[in-house]
Scaffold this motif. Structure first.
Motif, PDB file in Angstrom:
ATOM      1  N   LEU A  86      -0.750  55.505   6.450  1.00  0.00           N
ATOM      2  CA  LEU A  86      -1.149  54.279   5.916  1.00  0.00           C
ATOM      3  C   LEU A  86      -0.280  53.211   5.312  1.00  0.00           C
ATOM      4  N   ILE A  87       0.962  54.124   4.531  1.00  0.00           N
ATOM      5  CA  ILE A  87       2.120  53.299   4.006  1.00  0.00           C
ATOM      6  C   ILE A  87       3.349  54.017   4.718  1.00  0.00           C
ATOM      7  N   PRO A  88       3.775  53.611   5.758  1.00  0.00           N
ATOM      8  CA  PRO A  88       4.735  54.338   6.509  1.00  0.00           C
ATOM      9  C   PRO A  88       6.133  54.440   5.845  1.00  0.00           C
ATOM     10  N   ASP A  89       6.424  53.513   5.038  1.00  0.00           N
ATOM     11  CA  ASP A  89       7.792  53.862   4.364  1.00  0.00           C
ATOM     12  C   ASP A  89       7.209  54.657   2.759  1.00  0.00           C
ATOM     13  N   GLY A  90       6.187  55.097   2.562  1.00  0.00           N
ATOM     14  CA  GLY A  90       5.700  55.464   1.271  1.00  0.00           C
ATOM     15  C   GLY A  90       5.446  54.884   0.366  1.00  0.00           C
ATOM     16  N   THR A  91       6.173  53.599  -0.089  1.00  0.00           N
ATOM     17  CA  THR A  91       5.860  52.563  -1.074  1.00  0.00           C
ATOM     18  C   THR A  91       5.419  51.238  -0.847  1.00  0.00           C
ATOM     19  N   GLY A  92       5.790  50.955   0.483  1.00  0.00           N
ATOM     20  CA  GLY A  92       5.715  49.228   0.761  1.00  0.00           C
ATOM     21  C   GLY A  92       4.440  48.836   1.400  1.00  0.00           C
ATOM     22  N   GLU A  93       4.752  48.235   2.606  1.00  0.00           N
ATOM     23  CA  GLU A  93       3.808  47.438   3.378  1.00  0.00           C
ATOM     24  C   GLU A  93       2.478  48.576   3.879  1.00  0.00           C
ATOM     25  N   VAL A  94       1.331  48.214   3.905  1.00  0.00           N
ATOM     26  CA  VAL A  94       0.315  49.064   4.479  1.00  0.00           C
ATOM     27  C   VAL A  94       0.144  48.720   5.803  1.00  0.00           C
ATOM     28  N   ASN A  95      -0.156  49.782   6.806  1.00  0.00           N
ATOM     29  CA  ASN A  95      -0.046  49.601   8.252  1.00  0.00           C
ATOM     30  C   ASN A  95      -1.623  49.074   8.403  1.00  0.00           C
ATOM     31  N   PRO A  96      -1.541  48.147   9.331  1.00  0.00           N
ATOM     32  CA  PRO A  96      -2.803  47.537   9.455  1.00  0.00           C
ATOM     33  C   PRO A  96      -3.573  48.340  10.749  1.00  0.00           C
ATOM     34  N   GLN A  97      -2.880  49.060  11.546  1.00  0.00           N
ATOM     35  CA  GLN A  97      -3.343  49.995  12.557  1.00  0.00           C
ATOM     36  C   GLN A  97      -4.072  51.315  11.987  1.00  0.00           C
ATOM     37  N   ALA A  98      -3.661  51.706  10.796  1.00  0.00           N
ATOM     38  CA  ALA A  98      -4.019  52.707  10.157  1.00  0.00           C
ATOM     39  C   ALA A  98      -5.354  52.270   9.270  1.00  0.00           C
ATOM     40  N   VAL A  99      -5.385  51.007   8.641  1.00  0.00           N
ATOM     41  CA  VAL A  99      -6.691  50.508   8.269  1.00  0.00           C
ATOM     42  C   VAL A  99      -7.498  50.492   9.010  1.00  0.00           C
ATOM     43  N   ALA A 100      -7.262  49.922  10.119  1.00  0.00           N
ATOM     44  CA  ALA A 100      -8.398  49.705  11.237  1.00  0.00           C
ATOM     45  C   ALA A 100      -8.883  51.047  11.651  1.00  0.00           C
ATOM     46  N   PHE A 101      -7.917  52.074  11.873  1.00  0.00           N
ATOM     47  CA  PHE A 101      -8.546  53.349  12.158  1.00  0.00           C
ATOM     48  C   PHE A 101      -9.487  54.030  11.209  1.00  0.00           C
ATOM     49  N   TYR A 102      -9.019  54.045   9.951  1.00  0.00           N
ATOM     50  CA  TYR A 102      -9.791  54.650   8.829  1.00  0.00           C
ATOM     51  C   TYR A 102     -11.058  53.889   8.588  1.00  0.00           C
ATOM     52  N   ASN A 103     -11.065  52.525   8.836  1.00  0.00           N
ATOM     53  CA  ASN A 103     -12.225  51.751   8.548  1.00  0.00           C
ATOM     54  C   ASN A 103     -13.273  52.052   9.564  1.00  0.00           C
ATOM     55  N   ALA A 104     -12.819  52.518  11.004  1.00  0.00           N
ATOM     56  CA  ALA A 104     -13.817  52.643  12.122  1.00  0.00           C
ATOM     57  C   ALA A 104     -14.462  54.091  11.862  1.00  0.00           C
ATOM     58  N   VAL A 105     -13.602  55.039  11.128  1.00  0.00           N
ATOM     59  CA  VAL A 105     -14.099  56.359  11.024  1.00  0.00           C
ATOM     60  C   VAL A 105     -15.137  56.369   9.915  1.00  0.00           C
ATOM     61  N   ILE A 106     -14.711  55.526   8.790  1.00  0.00           N
ATOM     62  CA  ILE A 106     -15.578  55.703   7.578  1.00  0.00           C
ATOM     63  C   ILE A 106     -17.006  54.924   8.024  1.00  0.00           C
ATOM     64  N   PHE A 133      -4.586  63.852  -0.262  1.00  0.00           N
ATOM     65  CA  PHE A 133      -3.280  64.353   0.338  1.00  0.00           C
ATOM     66  C   PHE A 133      -3.686  65.776   0.499  1.00  0.00           C
ATOM     67  N   HIS A 134      -3.233  66.090   1.757  1.00  0.00           N
ATOM     68  CA  HIS A 134      -3.638  67.678   2.264  1.00  0.00           C
ATOM     69  C   HIS A 134      -2.182  67.994   2.859  1.00  0.00           C
ATOM     70  N   PHE A 135      -1.298  68.505   2.303  1.00  0.00           N
ATOM     71  CA  PHE A 135      -0.263  69.032   2.780  1.00  0.00           C
ATOM     72  C   PHE A 135       0.956  68.305   3.330  1.00  0.00           C
ATOM     73  N   ASP A 136       0.506  66.857   3.390  1.00  0.00           N
ATOM     74  CA  ASP A 136       1.224  66.119   4.556  1.00  0.00           C
ATOM     75  C   ASP A 136       2.119  65.158   3.838  1.00  0.00           C
ATOM     76  N   MET A 137       3.217  65.444   3.080  1.00  0.00           N
ATOM     77  CA  MET A 137       4.230  64.649   2.234  1.00  0.00           C
ATOM     78  C   MET A 137       4.848  64.069   3.519  1.00  0.00           C
ATOM     79  N   PRO A 138       4.947  62.520   3.268  1.00  0.00           N
ATOM     80  CA  PRO A 138       5.779  61.733   4.237  1.00  0.00           C
ATOM     81  C   PRO A 138       7.360  62.182   4.023  1.00  0.00           C
ATOM     82  N   SER A 191      -4.004  60.033   5.914  1.00  0.00           N
ATOM     83  CA  SER A 191      -2.520  60.243   5.920  1.00  0.00           C
ATOM     84  C   SER A 191      -1.876  59.199   5.037  1.00  0.00           C
ATOM     85  N   TRP A 192      -1.010  59.662   4.118  1.00  0.00           N
ATOM     86  CA  TRP A 192      -0.101  58.756   3.384  1.00  0.00           C
ATOM     87  C   TRP A 192       0.755  57.893   4.467  1.00  0.00           C
ATOM     88  N   SER A 193       1.243  58.908   5.227  1.00  0.00           N
ATOM     89  CA  SER A 193       2.370  58.317   6.373  1.00  0.00           C
ATOM     90  C   SER A 193       2.047  57.341   7.353  1.00  0.00           C
TER      91      SER A 193
END
Ligand code: BGP
Length: 462
Positions: free
Chosen positions: A85-105, A120-125, A81-83
């Motif tokens: 991983l990068i909540p403002d679309g272009t800036g900082e990466v969200n560490p909670q998202a990184v931890a979640f996706y790392n755990a899943v992978i 990208f699966h239909f979910d535009m920030p 989810s782009w929104s």
């Protein structure tokens, strides 16, 4: 008859971030267009169920991956989810998202399940939609940067990337037929969105190749073979128009690196061409993929128009053809989609004969059914219709492979019942039943059938 599949065939299923994760505005995630649209028009969604909770994968990912294992998946596609991983679309990466996706992978890999990841699966920030979404070239740039962030973060373990899932669907839904935000009806804007999506795809492929990441990159397209009512030249022409607009508008750029000249001429004739820049041609040429995901649900049957168009009305694809209902067609009445199993074979044959037989796999195929509770026997949904649906499609897929098509796998939509956009939880697609109240997961009969099929690398049937 024994239907055995090639060695290392990919058996699995697909899902997407927004449709399964839940916590749609927690964990540092920002809103997508779906969250915003639901907040303003909840009545547009079946039983007014929105995307906030969906199938609680964000909380139950470990348990769900154990279920994938139980279903003998050797591969599984989901999206980032782009929104998130990068909540403002272009800036900082969200560490909670990184931890979640790392755990899943990491957990998928630990269970021997190869992750296939869609960007990208239909979910535009929503923040990017506020800038104009795919109508704005800045969003194309932002997407390429998001892609690079994903490759950098997860590319050491993810070897199968997909830029987009069904990129034509947000075009149709958001800019022609009013089933996605921003609910516009305007062909030229739709064409711009489609064109910029191709540029965004190609930019991500360029970034991937420039970064020398290992693995491969592709795209997932929903291909709907166009069948004419008859062999009359006007019906054939109608089918050709539908094919150009709905299939070749993405298939040709990603497999041939260019648009069909016929499509360009057609849009020019109706003054619907998007604005192009001189370097676009080179970029599109660089977007040729390594691997094609094919989503197949239904055919498209068309005939030539019976009546003249109203020249004052907004230009629509249906200016060029009418829909046609084939007598005796088999229907999935819940979703309103025709079931036509040979379509899967026709798609593969077309790819083999006209597109150089690319490496591909079936990335989605499935059947959404309403009120599956009525099929419960001894506590389990006996979805024999789904077993029939899958096995009949697999037979045609098998035939395609036996004739030389390079189809490397079959992924079902979907693993667990999930949130189907405006249809919310109306139609259920899963191998696993989800109780929305308790979040309990129970494997359906089709899940057991699939687990056996994957274990045997095929099935036996008359
Ligand atoms: C595909 C999408 C999925 C999924 C599926 C079923 O088009 O990639 O996201 O939702 O179709 O369709 P629906 O949910 O509209 O019934």
């Amino acid at each position: 008859m024994k239907y055995l599949f090639p060695e290392n065939f990919w058996w699995g299923s697909a899902c997407s971030a927004l449709q399964t994760e839940g916590e749609s505005q927690q964990g540092g995630k920002s809103a997508t267009t779906w969250d915003a649209w639901y907040a303003s028009q909840p009545w547009r969604f079946h039983q007014q169920i929105g995307p906030q909770e969906t199938s609680t994968f964000y909380r139950h990912w470990r348990q769900d991956i154990a279920l994938l294992k139980q279903l003998n998946h050797n591969s599984f596609r989901t999206s980032l989810s782009w929104s998130r991983l990068i909540p403002d679309g272009t800036g900082e990466v969200n560490p909670q998202a990184v931890a979640f996706y790392n755990a899943v992978i990491d957990e998928l890999l630990a269970q021997g399940i190869t992750p296939f990841i869609t960007l990208f699966h239909f979910d535009m920030p929503m923040v990017m939609q506020e800038k104009g979404g795919w109508e704005n070239r800045e969003v194309v740039q932002a997407f390429a940067r998001y892609a690079q962030v994903c490759f950098d973060l997860f590319g050491d373990r993810v070897q199968h990337w997909f830029t987009f899932n069904e990129p034509i669907v947000p075009v149709e839904g958001g800019y022609l037929y009013d089933f996605h935000y921003p609910n516009v009806v305007d062909f030229k804007r739709a064409a711009t969105v489609a064109y910029h999506t191709v540029l965004a795809h190609a930019s991500a492929v360029r970034t991937f190749r420039a970064g020398h990441y290992s693995g491969e990159i592709g795209i997932v397209l929903n291909l709907t073979p166009s069948y004419p009512r008859s062999q009359h030249p006007m019906d054939l022409q109608a089918a050709n128009y539908a094919d150009l607009l709905f299939n070749r508008s993405f298939l040709d750029p990603v497999l041939r690196g260019e648009y069909p000249p016929e499509l360009v001429a057609l849009l020019k004739e109706y003054d619907q061409l998007p604005a192009c820049q001189p370097d676009d041609i080179t970029l599109i040429g660089e977007g040729v993929i390594d691997l094609l995901g094919i989503n197949y649900y239904q055919p498209r049957r068309v005939k030539c128009r019976d009546s003249a168009v109203n020249p004052q009305a907004p230009f629509m694809p249906e200016w060029l053809f009418d829909y046609y209902e084939m007598p005796g067609r088999k229907m999935n009445p819940y979703r309103g989609w025709e079931i036509y199993e040979p379509g899967i074979y026709d798609i593969l044959t077309n790819l083999r004969e006209n597109y150089g037989n690319p490496r591909c796999f079936i990335s989605e195929n499935g059947m959404g059914v309403e009120n599956e509770q009525r099929f419960i026997e001894n506590g389990q949904i006996n979805d024999s219709y789904r077993i029939e649906f899958v096995s009949e499609h697999l037979k045609w897929l098998h035939k395609g492979i036996s004739e030389g098509c390079q189809c490397l796998g079959y992924h079902m939509w979907t693993f667990i019942d999930n949130w189907s956009w405006c249809n919310a939880y109306k139609n259920r697609y899963g191998f696993v039943q989800l109780d929305l109240e308790t979040q309990q997961r129970i494997v359906k009969k089709s899940g057991e059938w699939f687990a056996n099929t994957a274990a045997l690398n095929g099935f036996i049937q008359d």
